[in-house]
Design a protein around this motif. Structure first.
Motif, PDB file in Angstrom:
ATOM      1  N   LYS A  87       0.681  -1.266  -0.094  1.00 50.03           N
ATOM      2  CA  LYS A  87       0.003  -0.094  -0.018  1.00 50.03           C
ATOM      3  C   LYS A  87       0.931   1.278  -0.002  1.00 50.03           C
ATOM      4  CE  LYS A  87      -3.767   2.489   0.579  1.00 50.03           C
ATOM      5  NZ  LYS A  87      -4.632   2.564  -0.670  1.00 50.03           N
ATOM      6  N   THR A  88       1.926   1.341   0.699  1.00 43.31           N
ATOM      7  CA  THR A  88       2.865   2.328   1.012  1.00 43.31           C
ATOM      8  C   THR A  88       3.454   2.561  -0.786  1.00 43.31           C
ATOM      9  OG1 THR A  88       3.419   1.925   3.333  1.00 43.31           O
ATOM     10  CG2 THR A  88       4.985   3.525   2.081  1.00 43.31           C
ATOM     11  N   GLN A  89       3.941   1.652  -1.249  1.00 40.34           N
ATOM     12  CA  GLN A  89       4.729   1.826  -2.615  1.00 40.34           C
ATOM     13  C   GLN A  89       3.368   2.112  -3.659  1.00 40.34           C
ATOM     14  OE1 GLN A  89       7.603   1.557  -3.785  1.00 40.34           O
ATOM     15  NE2 GLN A  89       8.037   1.018  -1.426  1.00 40.34           N
ATOM     16  N   ASN A  90       2.077   1.824  -3.428  1.00 41.90           N
ATOM     17  CA  ASN A  90       1.165   1.984  -4.504  1.00 41.90           C
ATOM     18  C   ASN A  90       0.751   3.506  -4.113  1.00 41.90           C
ATOM     19  OD1 ASN A  90      -0.617   2.006  -6.371  1.00 41.90           O
ATOM     20  ND2 ASN A  90      -2.138   1.007  -4.926  1.00 41.90           N
ATOM     21  N   SER A  91       0.780   4.296  -2.870  1.00 47.15           N
ATOM     22  CA  SER A  91       0.478   5.465  -2.693  1.00 47.15           C
ATOM     23  C   SER A  91       1.669   6.492  -3.105  1.00 47.15           C
ATOM     24  CB  SER A  91       0.479   5.725  -1.223  1.00 47.15           C
ATOM     25  OG  SER A  91      -0.656   4.919  -0.627  1.00 47.15           O
ATOM     26  N   TYR A  92       2.753   6.035  -2.904  1.00 51.00           N
ATOM     27  CA  TYR A  92       4.064   6.606  -3.494  1.00 51.00           C
ATOM     28  C   TYR A  92       4.049   6.896  -4.927  1.00 51.00           C
ATOM     29  CZ  TYR A  92       8.903   7.972  -4.026  1.00 51.00           C
ATOM     30  OH  TYR A  92      10.097   8.760  -4.379  1.00 51.00           O
ATOM     31  N   ASN A  93       3.625   5.749  -5.471  1.00 49.96           N
ATOM     32  CA  ASN A  93       3.776   5.975  -7.201  1.00 49.96           C
ATOM     33  C   ASN A  93       2.338   6.801  -7.380  1.00 49.96           C
ATOM     34  OD1 ASN A  93       5.722   4.232  -7.375  1.00 49.96           O
ATOM     35  ND2 ASN A  93       4.422   2.414  -7.646  1.00 49.96           N
ATOM     36  N   GLN A  94       1.127   6.631  -6.636  1.00 49.80           N
ATOM     37  CA  GLN A  94       0.211   7.570  -7.307  1.00 49.80           C
ATOM     38  C   GLN A  94       0.663   9.011  -6.956  1.00 49.80           C
ATOM     39  OE1 GLN A  94      -2.995   6.240  -4.977  1.00 49.80           O
ATOM     40  NE2 GLN A  94      -3.881   4.848  -6.537  1.00 49.80           N
ATOM     41  N   PHE A  95       1.378   9.205  -6.008  1.00 47.11           N
ATOM     42  CA  PHE A  95       1.731  10.583  -5.423  1.00 47.11           C
ATOM     43  C   PHE A  95       2.426  11.373  -6.705  1.00 47.11           C
ATOM     44  CE2 PHE A  95       5.138  13.655  -4.141  1.00 47.11           C
ATOM     45  CZ  PHE A  95       4.185  14.684  -3.711  1.00 47.11           C
TER      46      PHE A  95
END
Length: 99
Positions: A87-95
């Protein structure tokens, strides 16, 4: 508000003037008073997690821990860790895609 070069400096009310309790009156206003503050939306989840933690400690102290002798907590911990990293990696990529 002051202008330094082309940047604007935001000044908040200082807790230095007043009593020792001014930290508890000014800090919530600064955290929750901003538009779009995440504190208001995260607070219920934090309170639920704290309540579950206190319940787990209470059950453990009384010897009524239902998962004390099983290997399932380790498996659940590994699963939660994996999901948290994902989830952290996914959020980072979306940012970075939003910029």
């Amino acid at each position: 508000q002051n202008r330094i070069g082309r940047f604007m400096v935001v000044q908040y009310a200082s807790g230095a003037e007043g009593s020792i309790l001014s930290f508890f009156t000014i800090t919530p206003r600064v955290l929750c008073g901003c538009t779009g503050s995440v504190v208001k939306s995260v607070s219920p989840q934090v309170f639920i997690a704290v309540a579950i933690s206190f319940l787990a400690i209470h059950l453990h102290d009384r010897g009524m821990n239902p998962v004390a002798d099983s290997e399932q907590p380790v498996a659940v911990g590994i699963l939660v860790t994996f999901l948290l990293v994902f989830k952290t990696q996914n959020s980072y990529n979306q940012f970075w895609q939003a910029l």
